[in-house]
Design an enzyme around this catalytic site. Structure first.
Site, PDB file in Angstrom:
ATOM      1  N   HIS A 180      42.101  44.611  35.457  1.00 52.50           N
ATOM      2  CA  HIS A 180      41.190  45.213  34.479  1.00 52.50           C
ATOM      3  C   HIS A 180      41.410  44.755  33.041  1.00 52.50           C
ATOM      4  CE1 HIS A 180      40.394  47.769  37.926  1.00 52.50           C
ATOM      5  NE2 HIS A 180      39.234  48.026  37.344  1.00 52.50           N
ATOM      6  N   ILE A 181      42.468  44.007  32.802  1.00 43.14           N
ATOM      7  CA  ILE A 181      42.649  43.437  31.458  1.00 43.14           C
ATOM      8  C   ILE A 181      41.409  42.593  31.103  1.00 43.14           C
ATOM      9  CG2 ILE A 181      43.850  41.316  32.189  1.00 43.14           C
ATOM     10  CD1 ILE A 181      45.728  41.738  29.825  1.00 43.14           C
ATOM     11  N   GLY A 209      35.242  39.357  39.599  1.00 45.89           N
ATOM     12  CA  GLY A 209      33.916  38.766  39.783  1.00 45.89           C
ATOM     13  C   GLY A 209      33.219  39.205  41.058  1.00 45.89           C
ATOM     14  N   ARG A 210      33.840  40.110  41.800  1.00 49.17           N
ATOM     15  CA  ARG A 210      33.313  40.528  43.110  1.00 49.17           C
ATOM     16  C   ARG A 210      33.062  39.306  43.977  1.00 49.17           C
ATOM     17  NH1 ARG A 210      31.970  45.942  43.089  1.00 49.17           N
ATOM     18  NH2 ARG A 210      31.625  46.737  41.006  1.00 49.17           N
ATOM     19  N   ARG A 216      53.711  31.384  42.559  1.00 53.19           N
ATOM     20  CA  ARG A 216      53.638  32.777  42.083  1.00 53.19           C
ATOM     21  C   ARG A 216      52.169  33.203  41.932  1.00 53.19           C
ATOM     22  NH1 ARG A 216      58.293  32.508  43.143  1.00 53.19           N
ATOM     23  NH2 ARG A 216      60.072  33.130  41.852  1.00 53.19           N
ATOM     24  N   THR A 273      27.744  42.926  32.435  1.00 50.19           N
ATOM     25  CA  THR A 273      28.827  42.893  33.418  1.00 50.19           C
ATOM     26  C   THR A 273      29.656  41.644  33.188  1.00 50.19           C
ATOM     27  OG1 THR A 273      29.372  42.483  35.743  1.00 50.19           O
ATOM     28  CG2 THR A 273      27.128  42.008  35.123  1.00 50.19           C
ATOM     29  N   ILE A 274      30.962  41.782  33.327  1.00 51.35           N
ATOM     30  CA  ILE A 274      31.810  40.590  33.130  1.00 51.35           C
ATOM     31  C   ILE A 274      31.593  39.575  34.241  1.00 51.35           C
ATOM     32  CG2 ILE A 274      33.616  41.837  31.858  1.00 51.35           C
ATOM     33  CD1 ILE A 274      35.328  41.583  34.515  1.00 51.35           C
ATOM     34  N   ASP A 275      30.987  39.997  35.369  1.00 47.43           N
ATOM     35  CA  ASP A 275      30.917  39.136  36.558  1.00 47.43           C
ATOM     36  C   ASP A 275      29.932  37.960  36.433  1.00 47.43           C
ATOM     37  OD1 ASP A 275      32.685  40.925  37.655  1.00 47.43           O
ATOM     38  OD2 ASP A 275      31.174  42.005  38.817  1.00 47.43           O
ATOM     39  N   GLY A 311      30.624  49.231  35.951  1.00 44.83           N
ATOM     40  CA  GLY A 311      31.826  48.739  35.257  1.00 44.83           C
ATOM     41  C   GLY A 311      31.499  48.431  33.807  1.00 44.83           C
ATOM     42  N   ARG A 334      30.291  55.230  38.109  1.00 46.79           N
ATOM     43  CA  ARG A 334      29.472  54.812  39.252  1.00 46.79           C
ATOM     44  C   ARG A 334      29.087  56.128  39.926  1.00 46.79           C
ATOM     45  NH1 ARG A 334      30.833  49.279  39.188  1.00 46.79           N
ATOM     46  NH2 ARG A 334      33.031  48.817  38.890  1.00 46.79           N
ATOM     47  N   ASP A 342      26.998  37.846  37.589  1.00 44.64           N
ATOM     48  CA  ASP A 342      26.570  37.682  38.985  1.00 44.64           C
ATOM     49  C   ASP A 342      25.095  38.020  39.210  1.00 44.64           C
ATOM     50  OD1 ASP A 342      26.794  40.378  38.474  1.00 44.64           O
ATOM     51  OD2 ASP A 342      27.868  40.875  40.317  1.00 44.64           O
ATOM     52  N   ASP A 393      24.058  44.976  38.521  1.00 40.98           N
ATOM     53  CA  ASP A 393      23.161  45.089  39.659  1.00 40.98           C
ATOM     54  C   ASP A 393      22.862  46.523  40.122  1.00 40.98           C
ATOM     55  OD1 ASP A 393      21.834  43.234  41.105  1.00 40.98           O
ATOM     56  OD2 ASP A 393      23.139  43.457  42.861  1.00 40.98           O
ATOM     57  N   GLY A 394      23.934  47.287  40.374  1.00 40.92           N
ATOM     58  CA  GLY A 394      23.794  48.665  40.863  1.00 40.92           C
ATOM     59  C   GLY A 394      23.046  49.519  39.857  1.00 40.92           C
TER      60      GLY A 394
HETATM   61  O1  F6P Z   1      31.790  44.509  38.264  1.00 41.37           O
HETATM   62  C1  F6P Z   1      32.860  44.442  37.392  1.00 41.37           C
HETATM   63  C2  F6P Z   1      34.169  44.535  38.141  1.00 41.37           C
HETATM   64  O2  F6P Z   1      35.219  44.468  37.188  1.00 41.37           O
HETATM   65  C3  F6P Z   1      34.382  43.493  39.248  1.00 41.37           C
HETATM   66  O3  F6P Z   1      34.731  42.240  38.761  1.00 41.37           O
HETATM   67  C4  F6P Z   1      35.453  44.168  40.065  1.00 41.37           C
HETATM   68  O4  F6P Z   1      35.432  43.699  41.396  1.00 41.37           O
HETATM   69  C5  F6P Z   1      35.058  45.616  39.985  1.00 41.37           C
HETATM   70  O5  F6P Z   1      34.258  45.769  38.819  1.00 41.37           O
HETATM   71  C6  F6P Z   1      36.207  46.571  39.905  1.00 41.37           C
HETATM   72  O6  F6P Z   1      35.688  47.863  39.938  1.00 41.37           O
HETATM   73  P1  F6P Z   1      36.500  49.145  39.508  1.00 41.37           P
HETATM   74  O7  F6P Z   1      36.706  49.112  38.023  1.00 41.37           O
HETATM   75  O8  F6P Z   1      35.649  50.280  39.933  1.00 41.37           O
HETATM   76  O9  F6P Z   1      37.821  49.084  40.215  1.00 41.37           O
END
Ligand code: F6P
Length: 319
Positions: free
Chosen positions: A249-250, A170-171, A243, A125-127, A11, A72, A129, A103-104
């Site tokens: 993805h923003i 954030g997975r 709500r 990575t934005i996560d 990502g 990926r 993690d 990670d990957g």
């Molecule tokens: O690892 C970054 C991330 O944006 C996660 O927060 C999210 O779960 C995942 O990638 C979404 O992946 P994709 O862009 O392949 O839908």
């Protein structure tokens, strides 16, 4: 070390471009040729490789995404894929690689390293993690985006006297929810690392309402489960209109914050320096505000932990 390759994989994260710029310019400064590999490991095994120069990275420090593009790549996980990549590395005379991703991406880099390719990894990575580092490039830009969204949602939440769930990425990691929830003044923060009690959340909704609070923000990490089900339960148990906003993805786009750009610039520079010093199998990171480099194996095995103290502070402050 005469030729360095650089790629971005997984990502995308804001700040990747600033890191690429730093790798390219530090290499050229040191009279080392630098090759840009397109679309991550995909481009590596398909030979999508081009030499970069000073102008290739002009006007990108402030841009989100990655000018090298990303992917990926499942084929790279196979022995055949790895061999294809090793062949491309040989054909283009690449002596060392700087790999940007999460990670990957690091796991892929480890395979290259085990096959004898000098590699240095930069965490992007934005996560946020990755357990071995306090910070990954792109994280704070994503948090800024979420905080901005929370502030906007708070306006409408107040106007209608509603509860609003803001689901963030954030997975399996709750850092985006935790940091943006604290910064955005969320009433509840729900993350996968901590047990979550819907009755406790509902109690907060009712308590807030009883003391005249008009808005109610719940920052929910995507790894917890279905936001719509949580909303339904809150509505049923509290009678408060609820709500859901799934930011999606923003959170991955936009101009990187100054901090992300600075760290990306420093880490890109350090990655090249390590390769020039014949270091390999290193992962860059940040510990206690210092840039560190650690063994790639160690980085891959480090367990990510939630900052429980911060979680408790957020809870205290949102009563
Ligand atoms: O690892 C970054 C991330 O944006 C996660 O927060 C999210 O779960 C995942 O990638 C979404 O992946 P994709 O862009 O392949 O839908």
């Amino acid at each position: 070390m005469r030729t360095i390759g650089v790629l971005t994989s997984g990502g995308d994260a804001p700040g990747m471009n600033a890191a690429i710029r730093s790798v390219v310019r530090t290499s050229i400064y040191n009279k080392v040729k630098v090759m840009g590999i397109k679309q991550g490991y995909n481009g590596l095994l398909n030979g999508e490789v081009d030499e970069m120069n000073l102008s290739s990275v002009a006007d990108i420090i402030h841009r989100g995404g990655t000018m090298l593009r990303s992917a990926r790549c499942d084929e790279f996980k196979t022995e055949e894929g790895l061999n294809k990549a090793l062949n491309v590395i040989k054909v283009f005379g690449i002596d060392g690689l700087v790999v940007l991703g999460g990670d990957g991406t690091f796991k892929g880099a480890k395979n290259l390293c085990d096959a004898g390719v000098p590699v240095v990894c930069i965490p992007c990575t934005i996560d946020n993690d990755m357990g071995y580092t306090d910070y990954t490039i792109g994280f704070f830009t994503a948090v800024e985006t979420v905080v901005d969204a929370i502030s906007k949602i708070r306006d409408t939440s107040t106007s209608h006297g509603r509860a609003n769930i803001v689901e963030v990425m954030g997975r399996r990691c709750g850092d985006i929810a935790l940091y943006s929830g604290l910064a955005g003044g969320a009433e509840s923060i729900i993350v996968p690392e901590m047990d979550f009690d819907i009755d406790e959340v509902c109690k907060r909704v009712i308590q807030g309402r009883n003391r005249g609070k008009l808005h109610h923000i719940i920052a929910l990490a995507e790894g917890v489960g279905n936001a719509y089900e949580v909303a339904k339960e809150i509505e049923e148990k509290t009678g408060t209109d609820t709500r859901v906003t799934i930011l999606g993805h923003i959170q991955r786009g936009g101009s990187p914050t100054a901090f992300d750009r600075i760290m990306a610039s420093k880490m890109g520079n350090k990655a090249v320096e390590l390769l020039l010093n014949n270091e390999s199998g290193r992962a860059l990171g940040m510990k206690c505000n210092e840039i560190v480099d650690i063994d790639l194996d160690e980085a891959l095995n480090a367990e990510k932990k939630l900052d429980k103290e911060m979680y408790e502070i957020a809870k205290i402050l949102s009563i």
